[in-house]
Design a protein around this motif. Structure first.
Motif, PDB file in Angstrom:
ATOM      1  N   ALA A  98       0.779  -1.297   0.101  1.00 16.59           N
ATOM      2  CA  ALA A  98      -0.022   0.028  -0.059  1.00 16.59           C
ATOM      3  C   ALA A  98       0.900   1.155  -0.109  1.00 16.59           C
ATOM      4  O   ALA A  98       0.589   2.295  -0.445  1.00 16.59           O
ATOM      5  CB  ALA A  98      -0.990   0.021   1.081  1.00 16.59           C
ATOM      6  N   LYS A 142      -4.922  12.575   4.731  1.00 25.79           N
ATOM      7  CA  LYS A 142      -5.136  12.340   3.449  1.00 25.79           C
ATOM      8  C   LYS A 142      -4.794  10.752   2.869  1.00 25.79           C
ATOM      9  O   LYS A 142      -5.602  10.510   2.135  1.00 25.79           O
ATOM     10  CB  LYS A 142      -4.114  13.166   2.301  1.00 25.79           C
ATOM     11  CG  LYS A 142      -4.365  14.657   2.361  1.00 25.79           C
ATOM     12  CD  LYS A 142      -5.715  14.961   1.695  1.00 25.79           C
ATOM     13  CE  LYS A 142      -5.769  16.502   1.508  1.00 25.79           C
ATOM     14  NZ  LYS A 142      -6.826  16.839   0.851  1.00 25.79           N
ATOM     15  N   LEU A 143      -4.058  10.095   3.587  1.00 26.37           N
ATOM     16  CA  LEU A 143      -3.571   8.731   3.467  1.00 26.37           C
ATOM     17  C   LEU A 143      -4.544   7.820   4.279  1.00 26.37           C
ATOM     18  O   LEU A 143      -4.977   6.664   3.775  1.00 26.37           O
ATOM     19  CB  LEU A 143      -2.408   8.491   3.651  1.00 26.37           C
ATOM     20  CG  LEU A 143      -1.132   9.194   3.015  1.00 26.37           C
ATOM     21  CD1 LEU A 143       0.144   9.067   3.450  1.00 26.37           C
ATOM     22  CD2 LEU A 143      -1.311   8.927   1.374  1.00 26.37           C
ATOM     23  N   ASP A 144      -4.786   8.092   5.612  1.00 24.32           N
ATOM     24  CA  ASP A 144      -5.719   7.135   6.400  1.00 24.32           C
ATOM     25  C   ASP A 144      -7.194   7.628   6.507  1.00 24.32           C
ATOM     26  O   ASP A 144      -7.512   8.694   6.830  1.00 24.32           O
ATOM     27  CB  ASP A 144      -4.914   7.303   7.635  1.00 24.32           C
ATOM     28  CG  ASP A 144      -5.703   6.293   8.621  1.00 24.32           C
ATOM     29  OD1 ASP A 144      -6.524   5.364   8.144  1.00 24.32           O
ATOM     30  OD2 ASP A 144      -5.167   6.275   9.817  1.00 24.32           O
ATOM     31  N   PHE A 180       3.550   5.740  -2.656  1.00 21.16           N
ATOM     32  CA  PHE A 180       4.017   6.885  -2.180  1.00 21.16           C
ATOM     33  C   PHE A 180       5.635   7.001  -1.799  1.00 21.16           C
ATOM     34  O   PHE A 180       5.932   8.128  -1.359  1.00 21.16           O
ATOM     35  CB  PHE A 180       3.212   7.043  -0.805  1.00 21.16           C
ATOM     36  CG  PHE A 180       1.584   7.059  -1.014  1.00 21.16           C
ATOM     37  CD1 PHE A 180       0.955   7.954  -1.669  1.00 21.16           C
ATOM     38  CD2 PHE A 180       0.684   5.788  -1.191  1.00 21.16           C
ATOM     39  CE1 PHE A 180      -0.628   7.856  -2.008  1.00 21.16           C
ATOM     40  CE2 PHE A 180      -0.284   5.757  -1.315  1.00 21.16           C
ATOM     41  CZ  PHE A 180      -1.263   6.901  -1.741  1.00 21.16           C
ATOM     42  N   ASP A 198      -8.219   5.785   3.354  1.00 22.86           N
ATOM     43  CA  ASP A 198      -8.630   5.575   1.913  1.00 22.86           C
ATOM     44  C   ASP A 198      -7.429   4.871   1.563  1.00 22.86           C
ATOM     45  O   ASP A 198      -7.595   4.016   0.509  1.00 22.86           O
ATOM     46  CB  ASP A 198      -8.703   6.753   1.180  1.00 22.86           C
ATOM     47  CG  ASP A 198     -10.199   7.488   1.809  1.00 22.86           C
ATOM     48  OD1 ASP A 198     -10.860   6.762   2.438  1.00 22.86           O
ATOM     49  OD2 ASP A 198     -10.218   8.813   1.650  1.00 22.86           O
ATOM     50  N   TYR A 199      -6.121   5.166   1.625  1.00 25.05           N
ATOM     51  CA  TYR A 199      -5.272   4.577   0.974  1.00 25.05           C
ATOM     52  C   TYR A 199      -4.225   3.623   1.808  1.00 25.05           C
ATOM     53  O   TYR A 199      -3.599   2.479   1.311  1.00 25.05           O
ATOM     54  CB  TYR A 199      -3.910   5.548   0.437  1.00 25.05           C
ATOM     55  CG  TYR A 199      -4.804   6.680  -0.829  1.00 25.05           C
ATOM     56  CD1 TYR A 199      -4.988   6.070  -1.986  1.00 25.05           C
ATOM     57  CD2 TYR A 199      -5.271   7.907  -0.362  1.00 25.05           C
ATOM     58  CE1 TYR A 199      -5.810   6.862  -2.729  1.00 25.05           C
ATOM     59  CE2 TYR A 199      -5.928   8.752  -1.249  1.00 25.05           C
ATOM     60  CZ  TYR A 199      -6.249   7.985  -2.529  1.00 25.05           C
ATOM     61  OH  TYR A 199      -6.761   8.885  -3.374  1.00 25.05           O
ATOM     62  N   ILE A 200      -3.859   3.822   3.238  1.00 24.96           N
ATOM     63  CA  ILE A 200      -2.931   3.433   3.982  1.00 24.96           C
ATOM     64  C   ILE A 200      -3.594   3.307   5.324  1.00 24.96           C
ATOM     65  O   ILE A 200      -3.951   4.521   6.015  1.00 24.96           O
ATOM     66  CB  ILE A 200      -1.494   4.003   3.968  1.00 24.96           C
ATOM     67  CG1 ILE A 200      -0.879   4.091   2.658  1.00 24.96           C
ATOM     68  CG2 ILE A 200      -0.750   2.956   5.137  1.00 24.96           C
ATOM     69  CD1 ILE A 200       0.315   4.700   2.685  1.00 24.96           C
ATOM     70  N   LYS A 201      -3.661   2.342   6.061  1.00 28.72           N
ATOM     71  CA  LYS A 201      -3.998   2.128   7.285  1.00 28.72           C
ATOM     72  C   LYS A 201      -2.851   2.254   8.543  1.00 28.72           C
ATOM     73  O   LYS A 201      -1.650   1.849   8.200  1.00 28.72           O
ATOM     74  CB  LYS A 201      -4.797   0.935   7.914  1.00 28.72           C
ATOM     75  CG  LYS A 201      -6.011   0.772   6.991  1.00 28.72           C
ATOM     76  CD  LYS A 201      -6.793  -0.549   7.760  1.00 28.72           C
ATOM     77  CE  LYS A 201      -8.225  -0.668   6.779  1.00 28.72           C
ATOM     78  NZ  LYS A 201      -8.703  -2.027   7.254  1.00 28.72           N
ATOM     79  N   VAL A 246      -0.246   9.955  -6.722  1.00 30.37           N
ATOM     80  CA  VAL A 246      -1.770   9.545  -6.423  1.00 30.37           C
ATOM     81  C   VAL A 246      -2.697  10.513  -6.051  1.00 30.37           C
ATOM     82  O   VAL A 246      -3.710  10.836  -6.675  1.00 30.37           O
ATOM     83  CB  VAL A 246      -1.946   8.230  -5.335  1.00 30.37           C
ATOM     84  CG1 VAL A 246      -3.318   7.878  -5.372  1.00 30.37           C
ATOM     85  CG2 VAL A 246      -1.145   7.172  -5.687  1.00 30.37           C
ATOM     86  N   ILE A 247      -2.356  11.453  -4.925  1.00 27.22           N
ATOM     87  CA  ILE A 247      -3.194  12.279  -4.670  1.00 27.22           C
ATOM     88  C   ILE A 247      -3.186  13.607  -5.344  1.00 27.22           C
ATOM     89  O   ILE A 247      -4.109  14.219  -5.691  1.00 27.22           O
ATOM     90  CB  ILE A 247      -3.034  12.758  -3.082  1.00 27.22           C
ATOM     91  CG1 ILE A 247      -2.978  11.542  -2.026  1.00 27.22           C
ATOM     92  CG2 ILE A 247      -3.616  13.974  -2.428  1.00 27.22           C
ATOM     93  CD1 ILE A 247      -2.622  11.717  -0.869  1.00 27.22           C
TER      94      ILE A 247
END
Length: 259
Positions: free
Chosen positions: A66, A126-128, A70, A130-133, A105-106
């Protein structure tokens, strides 16, 4: 007649002394004035992201796949074999004149004016999730530097790897001020909100510890002004030899006339 020659010799000596100047102790000793107001002293320091900063942003998490998009790597490609050569390095993100970076990505993100902690929180939002937990985000400025010039031993630009430096440490890096450097009126130029702001600090005073520029920021410029004696010496050096020759000639002529 003998007295006239003696007077002329003393006149020459006096004029030569005027070309130089003694520096008193009170002009060169640091921290001799004022008491430190401990209530105003703060050891907190925050790095502010600014245009032209090169940011190294590293993101890690339990899900390695994931985070891969980035953590872009910068590699060199061979034109003949169309293959990557050399060692892959973490790509830097340049903060443009609008204070933005182009993040994978963003897309465009406004980061200028944020502190490091604020930027970490911003990227985390921005990431948690949706993209990375629960991402772990590390940020450093790759081109963090300060410049010091003027009447110091080693003027130049210095890269600061730990992104934290005081004006006293910067002066130490430059080999300290020369004896002829003015310690009571050092200029620090800093960019704030797109404007060049100048601060003045006095190394003779303990109040430097509460100055807004005690902790320098990236791209700060420190200038040490030479004192009056140094300026006078510099302006007169080119004419000193001629002055001495002419004065000596005048004394010789007057001595011959008065014999």
């Amino acid at each position: 007649m003998k007295n006239q020659r003696i007077s002329l010799n003393f006149l020459l000596l006096f004029l030569l002394i005027q070309l130089t100047s003694c520096v008193s102790k009170k002009d060169i000793v640091y921290f001799q004035n004022d008491e430190i107001d401990q209530e105003k002293v703060s050891n907190s320091y925050k790095t502010i992201i600014k245009p032209d900063d090169l940011l190294q942003i590293t993101i890690t998490a339990l899900d390695t796949e994931a985070v891969r998009p980035f953590n872009l790597s910068a590699v060199t490609y061979s034109t003949s074999s169309n293959s990557a050569i050399g060692v892959a390095q973490q790509q830097n993100y340049l903060v443009d004149n609008k204070g933005e970076i182009d993040f994978p990505v963003i897309g465009k993100l406004k980061v200028g004016g944020l502190t490091r902690d604020e930027l970490i929180d911003f990227l985390n939002s921005k990431l948690d999730p949706d993209y990375i937990k629960k991402p772990n985000i590390n940020i450093r400025i790759a081109n963090y530097k300060i410049s010091i010039f003027g009447d110091v031993a080693r003027p130049g630009s210095y890269t600061i790897p730990n992104e934290r430096i005081t004006i006293l440490e910067a002066i130490a890096l430059a080999g300290d001020l020369n004896l002829s450097g003015k310690r009571d009126n050092i200029m620090v130029q800093r960019e704030e909100d797109g404007k060049k702001i100048q601060y003045r600090v006095n190394l003779l005073s303990n109040n430097i510890n509460v100055s807004p520029v005690f902790y320098l920021q990236q791209n700060d410029v420190v200038y040490v002004e030479p004192n009056y004696a140094r300026i006078q010496t510099a302006s007169s050096n080119s004419n000193t030899s001629l002055f001495i020759s002419v004065t000596g000639l005048i004394i010789t002529i007057v001595s011959l006339i008065t014999k």
